[in-house]
Motif scaffolding. Structure first.
Motif, short mmCIF file in Angstrom:
data_model
loop_
_atom_site.label_atom_id
_atom_site.label_comp_id
_atom_site.label_asym_id
_atom_site.label_seq_id
_atom_site.Cartn_x
_atom_site.Cartn_y
_atom_site.Cartn_z
N LYS A 119 4.58 -3.10 4.96
CA LYS A 119 3.46 -2.27 5.36
C LYS A 119 2.07 -3.01 4.83
O LYS A 119 2.13 -3.60 3.89
CB LYS A 119 3.53 -0.92 4.34
CG LYS A 119 4.87 -0.20 4.61
CD LYS A 119 4.89 0.39 5.85
CE LYS A 119 5.93 1.76 5.79
NZ LYS A 119 7.14 1.32 6.30
N SER B 282 -7.52 7.73 4.53
CA SER B 282 -6.04 7.21 4.13
C SER B 282 -5.77 7.35 2.77
O SER B 282 -6.64 7.72 2.01
CB SER B 282 -6.13 5.64 4.59
OG SER B 282 -4.84 4.97 4.26
N GLN C 24 -4.22 2.19 1.95
CA GLN C 24 -3.06 2.12 2.63
C GLN C 24 -3.41 1.81 4.15
O GLN C 24 -4.48 2.48 4.50
CB GLN C 24 -2.18 3.38 2.56
CG GLN C 24 -1.60 3.47 1.31
CD GLN C 24 -0.71 4.88 1.53
OE1 GLN C 24 -0.79 5.83 2.43
NE2 GLN C 24 -0.01 5.25 0.24
N GLY C 25 -3.16 0.76 4.59
CA GLY C 25 -3.59 0.52 6.21
C GLY C 25 -4.40 -0.74 6.27
O GLY C 25 -4.93 -1.31 4.93
#
Length: 120
Positions: free
Chosen positions: A57, A85, A97-98
């Motif tokens: 991730k 996010s 995240q991301g």
């Protein structure tokens, strides 16, 4: 018998509503949030993208933030809202995240930080 912890206090009043736990004022009259200090002039915040140890991730990592922990938590909330996010704080850093490196660089520059992109 309860122990007096010294940090207890009023959190809600029927007269004034919710109370700030730090300054003990109603949330509407709270002065804690207006006391944010400007970032240090010579400090550079580093923004990078990372996947190691996260099961593949991708997260965006913001490091070396020259603020106190409460201000870092508020900045984390601002960045999460700006990116749409989730995320968290880790010591003097923030993980979002991301892959939001470009968005975060723009948001941090708008807040007055000097930003440097680190890594690929």
């Amino acid at each position: 018998m309860k122990k007096n912890r010294g940090q207890g206090g009023l959190v809600y009043s029927t007269e004034a509503g919710r109370m700030c736990p730090d300054c003990r004022q109603p949330i509407d009259a709270c002065t804690c949030s207006t006391r944010s200090e400007p970032p240090a002039a010579n400090a550079v915040v580093k923004v990078s993208r990372d996947r190691k140890g996260r099961a593949g991730k991708t997260v965006t990592v913001v490091q070396d933030i020259p603020l106190d922990p409460l201000s870092i938590a508020k900045l984390c909330q601002t960045l999460k809202n700006g990116c749409g996010s989730g995320g968290t704080t880790r010591g003097q850093g923030i993980e979002i995240q991301g892959d939001h490196v470009e968005k975060i660089i723009g948001l941090l520059e708008k807040e007055g930080f000097k930003v440097k992109r680190v890594g690929g």
